[in-house]
Design a protein around this motif. Structure first.
Motif, PDB file in Angstrom:
ATOM      1  N   GLN A  51       0.821  -1.213   0.000  1.00 18.30           N
ATOM      2  CA  GLN A  51       0.000   0.000   0.000  1.00 18.30           C
ATOM      3  C   GLN A  51       0.855   1.264   0.000  1.00 18.30           C
ATOM      4  N   ALA A  85       0.753   4.376  -2.819  1.00 11.52           N
ATOM      5  CA  ALA A  85       0.389   5.711  -2.338  1.00 11.52           C
ATOM      6  C   ALA A  85       1.519   6.722  -2.451  1.00 11.52           C
ATOM      7  N   THR A 139      -6.385  -4.503   3.539  1.00 13.68           N
ATOM      8  CA  THR A 139      -6.386  -3.182   4.171  1.00 13.68           C
ATOM      9  C   THR A 139      -7.577  -2.341   3.736  1.00 13.68           C
ATOM     10  N   CYS A 196     -10.411  -0.816   6.376  1.00 10.74           N
ATOM     11  CA  CYS A 196     -10.806   0.589   6.524  1.00 10.74           C
ATOM     12  C   CYS A 196     -12.295   0.767   6.224  1.00 10.74           C
ATOM     13  N   TRP A 198      -2.142   7.629   7.582  1.00 12.76           N
ATOM     14  CA  TRP A 198      -2.189   7.979   6.164  1.00 12.76           C
ATOM     15  C   TRP A 198      -3.176   7.113   5.389  1.00 12.76           C
ATOM     16  N   GLN A 199      -3.461   5.906   5.887  1.00 13.76           N
ATOM     17  CA  GLN A 199      -4.403   5.037   5.183  1.00 13.76           C
ATOM     18  C   GLN A 199      -5.851   5.500   5.308  1.00 13.76           C
TER      19      GLN A 199
END
Length: 295
Positions: free
Chosen positions: A98, A102, A221, A225, A240-241
């Motif tokens: 991830q 990103a 992930t 979320c 940050w996620q």
């Protein structure tokens, strides 16, 4: 500087003759450099015999002080010289999945636009990468680094937060302390060994782990979320996620005063020699990008 380099060669080689061979100079030239250096410092540095040269007490102390300094100067020369040439060739990068999409890919895009002779290969994996064995120029590690022969450079740090949706808080209330989590539903990450879910906090000046439970578990992930966003339970992970969800008001941060210390982000490099200009400049670009991010 040249005379000091001759002195170091004599001590390392064990004789003026061997040092002359190593430096590609005449024996007379090596002897002249030693005499010039000794006159300059005002003390005998090397005892000479017909077959051997060895340092005096003052010479040994001088050798120990100047050898690291000369090595640093040589490295600085190479670094300055490498900056004259435009970076080129293949840059092999490894990073967590991830984080790669990103942050690493946008930096790669800018880097290739700035240095068109660069080609990049990205290995996105959450598994351990053998930087040397797998032939990578640079790898990103988000954790404290164990003692290693790898060179490392700190790029930044990541905040770890607990978060939940307004609809969850309306139904279950907000935890005021990590100990309250045993009365809350938490979104769980699937682990390969089936270990219990453990969340880390800073409580009363020390690090403490809290075991959590919940009715939903996932190894993805994005799903993790989304589950927190949709009110299934509280989530725990890198800020940050979920920062876009926070900014949109879809989720809210709780237990901020108990957040664990921030996790460092490092770039690691193979141990041999100085990193190539392309690698060093890419690490510079990462630092510049990350310092402007909310991590």
């Amino acid at each position: 500087m040249e005379d000091i380099e001759v002195f170091l060669a004599v001590i390392d080689a064990g004789s003026q003759t061997a040092a002359a061979r190593r430096l590609g100079r005449s024996l007379q030239s090596v002897n002249r450099s030693l005499m010039t250096l000794e006159r300059s410092v005002g003390v005998e540095l090397v005892r000479r015999t017909t077959r051997q040269s060895f340092p005096t007490e003052a010479g040994l102390a001088f050798y120990r002080r100047v050898k690291p300094a000369v090595a640093q100067i040589s490295e600085a020369r190479l670094e300055a010289a490498s900056q004259r040439a435009e970076p080129s060739g293949l840059l092999r990068i490894a990073a967590p999945v991830q984080f790669a999409s990103a942050f690493i890919v946008p930096v790669i895009a800018d880097f290739i636009a700035r240095y068109p002779l660069i080609k990049a290969e990205l290995k996105a994996s959450d598994r351990a990468i053998d930087v040397v064995g797998d032939g990578f120029d640079i790898a990103i590690r988000i954790r404290e680094l164990p003692d290693s022969s790898l060179k490392a450079r700190r790029l930044g740090e990541i905040r770890t937060v607990v978060y939940g949706a307004p609809r969850y808080f309306a139904r279950y209330g907000r935890p005021a302390h990590p100990d309250d989590l045993d009365r809350h539903q938490c979104v769980l990450r699937t682990t390969s060994g089936g270990e219990p879910a453990i969340w880390r906090f800073q409580i009363d000046g020390g690090i403490r782990t809290v075991r959590v439970n919940g009715c939903f578990e996932t190894d993805n992930t994005a799903a993790f979320c989304a589950a927190a966003r949709d009110g299934i339970g509280l989530g725990y992970g890198p800020f940050w996620q979920v920062r876009d969800l926070v900014n949109d008001g879809a989720i809210e941060i709780v237990l901020e005063e108990f957040e664990a210390p921030r996790m460092p982000i490092h770039a690691v490099f193979p141990p041999s020699g100085m990193p190539a200009a392309k690698t060093r400049l890419f690490a510079d670009s990462l630092i510049d990008r990350l310092k402007h991010e909310q991590l």
